[in-house]
Enzyme design. Structure first.
Site, PDB file in Angstrom:
ATOM      1  N   LYS A 104       0.820  -1.059  -0.374  1.00  0.00           N
ATOM      2  CA  LYS A 104       0.010  -0.389  -0.010  1.00  0.00           C
ATOM      3  C   LYS A 104       0.896   1.039  -0.119  1.00  0.00           C
ATOM      4  O   LYS A 104       1.197   1.228   0.817  1.00  0.00           O
ATOM      5  CB  LYS A 104      -0.905  -0.005   1.178  1.00  0.00           C
ATOM      6  CG  LYS A 104      -2.556  -0.644   0.387  1.00  0.00           C
ATOM      7  CD  LYS A 104      -2.951  -0.758   2.151  1.00  0.00           C
ATOM      8  CE  LYS A 104      -3.932   0.227   2.057  1.00  0.00           C
ATOM      9  NZ  LYS A 104      -4.963   0.377   1.113  1.00  0.00           N
TER      10      LYS A 104
HETATM   11  N1  PMP Z   1      -7.019  -2.845  -3.444  1.00  0.00           N
HETATM   12  C1  PMP Z   1      -6.600  -2.129  -2.857  1.00  0.00           C
HETATM   13  C2  PMP Z   1      -5.701  -1.141  -3.893  1.00  0.00           C
HETATM   14  C3  PMP Z   1      -7.216  -1.104  -2.080  1.00  0.00           C
HETATM   15  O1  PMP Z   1      -6.774   0.026  -1.745  1.00  0.00           O
HETATM   16  C4  PMP Z   1      -7.195  -2.015  -1.040  1.00  0.00           C
HETATM   17  C5  PMP Z   1      -7.480  -1.408   0.597  1.00  0.00           C
HETATM   18  N2  PMP Z   1      -7.292  -1.917   1.333  1.00  0.00           N
HETATM   19  C6  PMP Z   1      -8.379  -2.936  -1.575  1.00  0.00           C
HETATM   20  C7  PMP Z   1      -7.358  -4.100  -2.729  1.00  0.00           C
HETATM   21  C8  PMP Z   1      -8.459  -4.330  -0.267  1.00  0.00           C
HETATM   22  O2  PMP Z   1      -7.736  -4.422   0.375  1.00  0.00           O
HETATM   23  P1  PMP Z   1      -8.287  -4.747   2.012  1.00  0.00           P
HETATM   24  O3  PMP Z   1      -8.599  -6.294   2.017  1.00  0.00           O
HETATM   25  O4  PMP Z   1      -6.901  -5.476   2.605  1.00  0.00           O
HETATM   26  O5  PMP Z   1      -9.016  -3.958   2.671  1.00  0.00           O
END
Ligand code: PMP
Length: 323
Positions: free
Chosen positions: A157
């Site tokens: 991220k």
């Molecule tokens: N893809 C992206 C690009 C994101 O920003 C997120 C949000 N965190 C997700 C997928 C989903 O990830 P998570 O389930 O860990 O929040």
């Protein structure tokens, strides 16, 4: 949105306004920051707030910092403890969004990853739905392509990479859609602007593999387990063609923000009946019970914030570990 009262910073909970950085800050200029996104869900029956899968979120947060060559001053355990202290200081008894951030704080000119000094912060804010139409989104296929692992790794991220998501989201909203599906450079589906993607064809679910430039989503893992174990459906991790979207019976986004958001139309074409699908509806119901700590089997994913008679807070939290 009003700003929080407190921030967890340099290992302590301090007033939000105490933390200030100059305009030369490296992360502000070059996007050299990584972030996390967690939710905490209020369970009114138990009068308890549960942070969902914090150990998995902090583990991914630390992996993102590793990609960015950041040597963090805090361990995952310290971050989790800091988060609990922070929520207690704010005193929230409602659903929350939690934002950990690690950023290169040096006030210097010069783009690089090494020899920099990261700082870590966490803030929490009351939060409802991220997507307006969770039960029926109309999405478009974005004209933007997903960042490639050899450009900016999507599995971390990384703040700078979210400019890609911002292009995607703004153009989708301005064109009148709720969100967009982003393709990889090779034309296969990756994910949404900030959520992972699933579709169902002939009773079998498919989601892009983690080698297709997607974030290794924690909700994605949760959903795969719930689909397999609770709904007894097959889930494949495989490349997905764009036109499979047009033939899908059901589709949804999932993520901490998106939760489980049904996609019912793509570029004016209905998915299935064009209404919230039966399997997605059942999955959503189970998911919301799981995150509020209502299903014993998945209770270890839910970390209680407050001391209470019903939840042996210390005992439950001691099971939550972060590597
Ligand atoms: N893809 C992206 C690009 C994101 O920003 C997120 C949000 N965190 C997700 C997928 C989903 O990830 P998570 O389930 O860990 O929040």
């Amino acid at each position: 949105m009003s700003v929080p009262n407190y921030v967890f910073f340099r290992g302590r909970v301090v007033p939000y306004s105490d933390v200030k950085f100059g305009v030369l800050t490296h992360a502000l200029n070059y996007g050299t920051a990584v972030f996390g996104g967690l939710r905490a869900y209020w369970n009114a029956d138990e009068k308890q707030l549960f942070v969902f899968r914090p150990s998995d979120h902090f583990r991914r947060f630390l992996q993102s910092t590793k990609l960015m060559c950041m040597d963090l001053p805090s361990s995952g355990e310290e971050l989790l403890k800091g988060l609990i202290d922070l929520i207690r200081a704010e005193g929230y008894k409602e659903d929350l969004y939690i934002r950990p951030l690690a950023f290169d704080a040096d006030e210097i000119i010069g783009v690089r990853l090494h020899d920099l000094h990261p700082e870590v912060s966490i803030v929490v804010i009351p939060f409802g739905n991220y997507n307006k139409n969770e039960e029926g989104m109309h999405v478009t296929v974005s004209s933007w392509r997903r960042v490639d692992d050899n450009s900016i790794p999507a599995r971390g991220k990384i703040a700078g990479a979210y400019v890609n998501s911002a292009f995607v989201k703004t153009d989708a909203l301005r064109a009148g859609f709720d969100e967009a599906i982003v393709l990889n450079a090779d034309g296969h589906i990756s994910e949404g602007s900030a959520a992972n993607f699933f579709l169902m064809r002939n009773g079998v679910f498919a989601t892009p593999p983690i080698t297709d430039n997607v974030l290794e989503g924690i909700t994605r893992r949760t959903v795969m387990q719930l689909l397999r174990d609770e709904l007894k459906t097959e889930v494949q991790e495989r490349q997905i063609d764009r036109t499979e979207l047009y033939l899908a019976d059901e589709a949804f986004f999932c993520g901490t923000g998106a939760q489980i958001s049904a996609i019912t139309r793509v570029d004016y074409r209905p998915i299935g009946t064009g209404q919230l699908g039966a399997v997605t509806a059942r999955l959503r119901a189970i998911f919301f019970d799981v995150v509020r700590g209502r299903i014993a089997k998945y209770r270890s994913w839910c970390c209680p914030v407050y001391e209470s008679k019903q939840t042996a807070t210390t005992k439950e939290r001691s099971r939550v570990t972060v590597e």
